[in-house]
Structure formats: C-alpha cells, structure tokens
Design a protein around this motif. Structure first.
Motif, short mmCIF file in Angstrom:
data_model
loop_
_atom_site.label_atom_id
_atom_site.label_comp_id
_atom_site.label_asym_id
_atom_site.label_seq_id
_atom_site.Cartn_x
_atom_site.Cartn_y
_atom_site.Cartn_z
N VAL A 282 6.14 12.91 -7.80
CA VAL A 282 5.21 11.90 -8.30
C VAL A 282 5.33 10.62 -7.49
O VAL A 282 4.32 10.05 -7.04
N ALA A 283 6.56 10.18 -7.26
CA ALA A 283 6.77 8.95 -6.51
C ALA A 283 6.23 9.08 -5.10
O ALA A 283 5.58 8.17 -4.57
N ARG A 284 6.45 10.27 -4.51
CA ARG A 284 5.98 10.42 -3.14
C ARG A 284 4.46 10.48 -3.07
O ARG A 284 3.84 10.00 -2.14
N MET A 285 3.89 11.10 -4.12
CA MET A 285 2.43 11.16 -4.19
C MET A 285 1.87 9.74 -4.28
O MET A 285 0.91 9.39 -3.59
N ALA A 286 2.50 8.91 -5.14
CA ALA A 286 2.03 7.53 -5.30
C ALA A 286 2.13 6.78 -3.98
O ALA A 286 1.21 6.07 -3.58
N ARG A 290 -0.98 5.14 -1.92
CA ARG A 290 -0.98 3.73 -1.52
C ARG A 290 -1.19 3.59 -0.02
O ARG A 290 -1.98 2.79 0.44
N MET A 291 -0.46 4.44 0.70
CA MET A 291 -0.54 4.41 2.16
C MET A 291 -1.96 4.72 2.61
O MET A 291 -2.52 4.06 3.49
N ARG A 292 -2.58 5.71 1.95
CA ARG A 292 -3.90 6.12 2.37
C ARG A 292 -4.90 4.99 2.13
O ARG A 292 -5.74 4.70 2.97
N SER A 293 -4.77 4.33 0.97
CA SER A 293 -5.72 3.28 0.69
C SER A 293 -5.50 2.11 1.64
O SER A 293 -6.44 1.46 2.08
N ARG A 294 -4.22 1.85 2.02
CA ARG A 294 -3.97 0.76 2.96
C ARG A 294 -4.59 1.06 4.32
O ARG A 294 -5.22 0.22 4.93
N LEU A 295 -4.41 2.33 4.76
CA LEU A 295 -4.97 2.69 6.06
C LEU A 295 -6.48 2.59 6.05
O LEU A 295 -7.10 2.14 7.02
N LEU A 296 -7.09 2.99 4.93
CA LEU A 296 -8.54 2.92 4.80
C LEU A 296 -8.99 1.48 4.93
O LEU A 296 -9.92 1.15 5.69
N CYS A 297 -8.31 0.59 4.19
CA CYS A 297 -8.66 -0.83 4.25
C CYS A 297 -8.55 -1.36 5.68
O CYS A 297 -9.43 -2.07 6.17
N GLU A 298 -7.45 -0.97 6.34
CA GLU A 298 -7.25 -1.46 7.70
C GLU A 298 -8.35 -0.96 8.63
O GLU A 298 -8.85 -1.71 9.46
N ALA A 337 -19.05 5.84 0.73
CA ALA A 337 -18.42 5.56 -0.57
C ALA A 337 -17.01 5.04 -0.36
O ALA A 337 -16.58 4.09 -1.04
N ALA A 338 -16.28 5.64 0.58
CA ALA A 338 -14.91 5.19 0.86
C ALA A 338 -14.92 3.78 1.39
O ALA A 338 -14.08 2.95 1.02
N VAL A 339 -15.88 3.49 2.26
CA VAL A 339 -15.97 2.14 2.83
C VAL A 339 -16.23 1.12 1.73
O VAL A 339 -15.59 0.06 1.67
N ARG A 340 -17.15 1.47 0.82
CA ARG A 340 -17.46 0.58 -0.30
C ARG A 340 -16.19 0.29 -1.12
O ARG A 340 -15.92 -0.84 -1.51
N LYS A 341 -15.43 1.36 -1.37
CA LYS A 341 -14.21 1.21 -2.16
C LYS A 341 -13.24 0.25 -1.45
O LYS A 341 -12.69 -0.67 -2.07
N ALA A 342 -13.11 0.45 -0.16
CA ALA A 342 -12.19 -0.39 0.60
C ALA A 342 -12.66 -1.84 0.58
O ALA A 342 -11.86 -2.76 0.42
N LEU A 343 -13.98 -2.03 0.72
CA LEU A 343 -14.52 -3.40 0.73
C LEU A 343 -14.22 -4.10 -0.59
O LEU A 343 -13.85 -5.27 -0.63
N ARG A 344 -14.37 -3.33 -1.68
CA ARG A 344 -14.09 -3.94 -2.99
C ARG A 344 -12.61 -4.32 -3.11
O ARG A 344 -12.28 -5.38 -3.63
N LEU A 345 -11.75 -3.43 -2.60
CA LEU A 345 -10.30 -3.76 -2.63
C LEU A 345 -10.02 -5.01 -1.81
O LEU A 345 -9.26 -5.88 -2.21
N LEU A 346 -10.67 -5.09 -0.64
CA LEU A 346 -10.43 -6.23 0.25
C LEU A 346 -11.01 -7.50 -0.35
O LEU A 346 -10.47 -8.60 -0.15
N GLN A 347 -12.12 -7.33 -1.12
CA GLN A 347 -12.73 -8.50 -1.77
C GLN A 347 -11.75 -9.10 -2.78
O GLN A 347 -11.61 -10.30 -2.90
#
Lengths: 451, 295
Positions: A282-286, A290-298, A337-347
């Motif tokens: 579970v911890a590794r999945m989390a 997290r890593m995936r969303s960070r990379l997406l944002c970047e 859709a992924a880009v939109r999600k990342a933009l919202r996170l970055l916002q």
C-alpha cells in the motif's frame, strides 16, 4: 471470548500454549539467520530428513522415547546437511537441486522404513507417525519441559554469538578476514536450526516446521532494517502465531493446531506485506501514485513553458496569451483529461492561472512563481540533455546521474560553462534567467506575462 | 497382472516427472516442484468438495489452477522484494496448511486420507479401474498419468527449441522475441498436471523425488539436453522397476522404495560418472599430481 477463557482454564491447553509460544520464539529467532543466509528452505529439508533417523532409532532400540527420537532425527539431519553441501560442492548441481534431491531421497528412505516397521515389527508403533505429522494437542508436561530447555539454550547461544552470526549472515568473507572461524559458526548455526526443527516436529509436523522458520522472519523484515530488531520482532511474531494458532484451534473441533499456527503466521505476513510503512504494498503504491502525479505536473509545466517560449520568440514584445489544455496535450503527448487534472493541481499550488478570453476558450498561463519553477525545471532538463549529449566533456565533474537536480551539483564555473554551451545550441530557456528572474518578469494587467 | 500395472504406472510417473524435471533443475527451480506438489492439496480437496466426485478430470483442473496460483504467488512475492526461496517457503506452507485444515474439517465428506496423499499407495492402483461403457479399461491412474505424459511430450516436442533456449539463456530468448513468461507458465502447467495425475496414486513424495532425482542423475552423465531428457526418463523407469522389487522384498511402501532406488542410482552417478563423478575426478587429480611429481 468466554470460550477462550474456558480453554485457558484447562491445564493441558496451557501446556500446549506454552510449548507452541516457545517454539515460535526460538524458530523465529533462528529463522532470521537462516533467511538472511539464503537458506530458508533448509528447515524443510532437515524436517524431511528427520524421518529415517526416527525410524532407525525405533528399529534399533524398539523404544518410543522422545529423547532418542530427537537424537536419531538430529543425526539424520546432520547427514542430510552434509549431503546437501557435498553434492553442490563436488558437482555442477546447484544448491536448490541438491536440497530438493536430499530432502526427497531421505524422506523416501524414511517412508520405506516406516512402512517396514508398520508391516513387520511387533508391538505398538502408533506413536511414530504422530511424531512426524505433528500433534500439538498431544504435547504433555514432559515434552513442554524438553521444548523449554532446548529453546532457552538456543536463544541463549544466539544471544551470546549474536555478533558472529550477524557477520555470518551478511558478510562471511569479511568475517573470515577478521579471523572468525566462519565454517565452524555456520556448522553451529545449522546444528541449532536442526535442534529447533526437531523440537518443532512434534508440534507442527514435517512440512509445517519449515514455515515456522521462514514466515516470522520474512514478516519481521518488513518492519525494520536493523538486525537486532528484526530478530526480536521475528521472535515476537513467532510467539504470537503460536499463541493465536493454539487458541483458535481449541475453538473448533477437528481444527489441527499446526496448520492453524502456520496460517496465523501467514496472516501476520500478509498484513505486513500490505501495510508495512516503508516496504508495504500500500505504501509503495501511494508513493508510486504521488510520483506519477508529480511527473505529470512537471511534464505539463514543461509543455506550457515551451509553448510560451515559442510564442515569445515570435512576438518579442507582446503579452503571452497562454494555451488551452488541448494544445498542451498535443505538445506533451498526454491525454487532455490528464493535462486538465495536472493544471488543476498546479492551480492549487498557484503555479498557473486560468484566463477566459472573449471566445470563452480556456487559456492557461504561469503565475510569476510558476514561471520561476517552470524555468528551473526546464533549465534542469536541458542541462541534463546537454550533459548526456556531451558526457565525455563533463567526466571531471563527478555528477551523480541518479539525482534529479543537476544545478546544485555544479560549481559556479561549471554552471556558467554549461550555460554558455546551451546558448551556443540556442537552447537557453528564454522566459527568465535563473539569477535575475524578478526584473525580467512584469505581470501585465491581463494577468499574463511579458518579457 | 497387478504387478505389471503397478510397475507400468510407477514407470509412467517416473518418466513424465523425470522428463519435466530436467527443465526444472536447469532453470534452478527444483524447489518449485516440491512447492507445487505440496500446495495443490487444497486444490484437490476443494475440487472434491465442489464436485463431490473423485473424477480425475475435475481434480486435474482444481490442482492445475492451484499449481499455477502457487507459481504466480511465488513470482508476485519475489517481485515485491521477498527472496525467492523465502517466497517459495511462505507460499507452499500456507497453501499446504489450508489443505490440511480443509481435510481435517471435512474429513467425513472427503474420504481423503492425509497419510495416503502424502506418501501414496500405489499398491491400490490396479483395483481402482476405469469403466467405459461397461468395458474394463485398466487402472484409472494409468490413464490419467499416461494422458498427461503424452500431453507433456507433445507440448515439449513442439516447442523444444523454445524450451531449450529459455532454460539455458532466458535473456537471449527474451531478446530474440520468445515469450519467456508464457513458456515458464506452460512448463509449470505441465508440472502441476503431472503432479496431480500422480498425486493420488503415488503420493507427493514420489512426485517430488522423480521430478528431481533422475534428472539430476542424468545431468551428471551428459552435457546434451536431449540425452539428458532420455537419460532422466531411463533412470526414472529403472528406479520404478527396481523399487517395486525392493518394496516387495521388504514388504514396505512402493513409492518410498522407488524413491530410495532413485537415490541409490544418483549416488552411483555421483561417484562413478565418467566426467563429473567423484572417483573419476579424484583419479584425475591424482594422476595430475603424480605427473607433476615425476617432472
């Protein structure tokens, strides 16, 4: 709960409980060293090999004394250990094959002897198979005393030889270099494993005694990186499994104690596999998410930066308008859709802002802070590209390629050298300079950024 | 006639196990065979409980599923960072425990004797016959193991090159586009099927022994895979035949005696194999030191 309390009133159950808890502790503790030595399955082999020893003792003496059985099992186990090492040392057969081979041949010979006794010997030999298939419920006071003495001896020796065993588990060659008799220590460890197998046989049986050596130590490994703690935890898990298994098996008729103990140990293992804080699934999945969303944002920030950069090149003085998620999706190769999600996170982190123009189309652009961050990202990325392109030029810089950030690894001199090279390739990130971001950025009234 | 059926069944078990065992020991998966043969116990019991019959097909399916699940679980644990031997140990002991618990709880319904499952009673094989439309077709176990043996021969025969390459150089095999994992699971399916077909009649112990011992014997005698395959089958069949006579002389377990004989054959190869044997190596070393001394 009531029935467990009732079961505990029974002195017989108390003895079984004490025996299984002690077994759990001693095999948990010893199992750690076997596990770290890569010998988890040796317990299995020793347990199977005990059979011919026990049968021969019965054939020779005709008595069913537990003590004699233990000696027979011990001698046969030693012989099996010797066979395993001899086969893998003198031939090209690998250790796992020689283990499986020795185990099955010894057990086969044991079965021959057992059936020979059953068919030919006079007198009552019913105790033999109980000894082999394990019946914790039939442990009596005298057996528990034997188990207790052996366990205490084993735990005591482990405590005394803790440092030596640690060396043996992690770096036997280094130990030999220090002048410790590693071969002798290995032999002592095997002998101790053998003793814990032999006392365990009677309670949980041939196959399952191996589990008592393996499962608690694998479980403990999930919770710590320190050997001392691992050994302690493993003993604790062994004890808990012993107690839990015994108690559960008293609650249901026909529920054998040995397998219940092993299943309790397995339950602890599964829990650790899933929920241990650093290694758990579970911890590794989390961490992974997290890593995936960070990379997406970047990636999205980089895409936005590069589009803006292009726009700035074409309109050196104008206001930079920003881009829609669809345009960014095309640049970065992500789904809209992924880009939109990342933009919202970055916002949320106020790196980007959304502007709606007259056409009611979405346009996203950086805030001042976001531009700084994006500039840092892009510069880092381009410096890495440059580094990988001309790696042989930078051999003297001692760069760790596994780290994410390149800039902090560079001296000022090296950095200016690389920046000059970037300029030569026309790759310098144009929207803001690392040393003087502030005066290049002028937030316009429209909320965009001008150069 | 009974003697003939018993020896034939034992030989078929030995040949099909020995045949598959060669690939197992070349791929350093000998203990996986041991693990599968213990772990399929719950598969068999569940197949009994759900179908209520001792039909060999139902049992084959149940056990093959659990066998593959074992391999899958071991792989999964290994990938999540558990050492492979510990992964094997955790998986098969847990599954075996579930099997023993099931047998103990449903012992009235199942009519499955634990001792019998573990070391088998091949002597009963001739009496458990297969009837087809009123015709006596011979022992049921013989058809089961015979069918699985032919299937393994067919599968390995067709994909011999792929199996060979996957065993000796999995990296190369993967590089030239052979689906290594597919062949891994195909092999494991065959091992599971063989194990269960042999399980009820000869017991787990003979299966484990025949998967490892004859192929290890053959491995000491040759460097060529196809010779090793036939050598392993030969050693297995010889163990079965000699084991039967040893057992009838001692009046003891036939499966155990077959195992013991296969161990003795291995010991002979270990000592006297022309290239890898202990005696040969010692003689060579002695000749070398003598030669050096003469100079």
């Amino acid at each position: 709960m009531m029935s467990i309390w009732l079961a505990l009133q029974d002195p017989n159950t108390m003895w079984v409980l004490a025996g299984c808890v002690l077994l759990g502790i001693s095999s948990g503790v010893l199992g750690c060293f076997a596990f770290l030595r890569g010998r988890s399955l040796v317990g299995d082999a020793l347990a199977h090999a005990a059979l011919p020893g026990v049968c021969l003792v019965y054939l020779l003496t005709g008595s069913k004394s537990i003590g004699l059985f233990m000696i027979g099992a011990g001698v046969a186990g030693l012989l099996a250990t010797y066979c395993i090492t001899a086969i893998s040392r003198h031939t090209r057969i690998k250790e796992d094959t020689s283990l499986a081979l020795t185990l099955s041949v010894f057990f086969g010979i044991g079965i021959v002897l057992l059936t020979y006794i059953q068919h030919n010997a006079s007198g009552n030999q019913s105790g033999l198979d109980k000894f082999l298939f394990g019946q914790a419920a039939s442990l009596v006071f005298r057996d528990v005393i034997t188990i207790m003495i052996v366990s205490i001896v084993l735990i005591g020796i482990t405590a005394l030889l803790f440092k030596e065993f640690a060396l043996l588990a992690f770096d036997p060659a280094f130990g030999r270099g220090l002048g410790f008799p590693m071969g002798l220590l290995d032999g002592v460890l095997m002998l101790m494993l053998l003793m814990s197998v032999v006392i365990g046989l009677q309670a949980v049986g041939v196959v399952l005694v191996a589990a008592m050596l393996i499962v608690p130590s694998v479980t403990a490994r999930y919770w710590t990186d320190k050997l001392g703690r691992m050994v302690g935890l493993s003993g604790l898990f062994g004890a808990l499994s012993g107690a839990l298994g015994t108690l559960i098996s008293t609650q249901q008729e026909n529920l054998p104690t040995g397998p219940t103990i092993v299943l309790s140990a397995t339950a602890f293992f599964l829990f650790s596999l899933l929920f241990s804080p650093s290694r758990g699934v579970v911890a590794r999945m989390a961490r992974f998410l997290r890593m995936r969303s960070r990379l997406l944002c970047e990636d999205v920030m980089q895409a936005l930066y590069e589009r803006l950069e292009e726009q700035a090149k074409n309109r050196p003085t104008g206001v930079l308008r920003g881009f829609s998620p669809e345009q960014l999706a095309r640049t970065s190769g992500k789904k809209p859709a992924a880009v939109r999600k990342a933009l919202r996170l970055l916002q949320k982190r106020s790196y980007v802002t959304e502007r709606t123009l007259i056409s009611e189309e979405e346009f996203w652009t950086f805030t001042t802070e976001g531009l700084k961050e994006a500039h840092r990202l892009v510069l880092n990325q381009r410096l890495w590209d440059l580094y990988h392109m001309n790696q042989n030029q930078y051999d003297g810089l001692a760069i760790d390629v596994n780290q994410e950030e390149l800039v902090p690894q560079l001296s000022d001199e090296a950095l200016s050298q690389m920046l000059a090279q970037l300029r030569a390739y026309d790759l310098t990130p144009r929207l803001a300079d690392p040393h003087s971001v502030s005066h290049l950025l002028k937030p316009s009234k429209q909320g965009g950024v001008t150069l | 006639m009974n003697t003939f059926w018993i020896i034939l069944t034992g030989s078929l078990v030995a040949a099909s196990c020995g045949f598959l065992g060669c690939f197992l020991i070349l791929r350093r998966m000998a203990m996986l065979g041991d693990a599968i043969s213990h772990a399929i116990l719950p598969g068999i019991v569940l197949a009994f409980l759900f179908s209520g019959s001792r039909d060999i097909i139902v049992m084959l399916i149940g056990a093959a599923i659990i066998g593959l699940a074992t391999v899958f679980l071991v792989q999964l644990l290994h990938q999540s960072g558990v050492k492979s031997d510990a992964a094997i140990g955790v998986t098969f002991t847990a599954l075996f425990s579930i099997g023993v618990v099931l047998v103990s709880l449903y012992t009235q319904q199942v009519d499955l004797d634990l001792d019998c499952v573990l070391y088998g009673e091949i002597a009963y094989v001739p009496w458990d016959t297969w009837q087809l439309g009123g015709m006596e077709m011979g022992p049921r176990a013989l058809w089961g193991i015979g069918g699985v043996f032919l299937l393994s021969l067919l599968v390995v025969g067709v994909f011999f090159k792929q199996f060979k390459l996957c065993s000796f150089d999995p990296a190369l095999a993967a590089a030239i586009g052979i689906p290594v994992m597919l062949f891994h699971y195909l092999l494991m399916t065959l091992v599971s099927l063989t194990t269960v077909a042999a399980f009820e009649s000869v017991g787990a112990i003979l299966v484990v022994a025949m998967l490892v011992v004859p192929s290890a014997t053959a491995y000491l005698l040759t460097d060529r895979l196809h010779v090793m395959l036939f050598g392993s089958m030969g050693a297995g069949v010889l163990s079965a035949v000699l084991g039967y006579f040893l057992a009838s002389w001692l009046d003891s377990s036939i499966a155990g005696a077959m195992t013991a004989v296969s161990g003795a054959l291995f010991l002979l190869a270990f000592l006297f194999s022309p290239r890898h044997g202990l005696v040969g190596k010692m003689a060579a070393r002695r000749a070398a030191t003598l030669g050096a001394a003469e100079k």
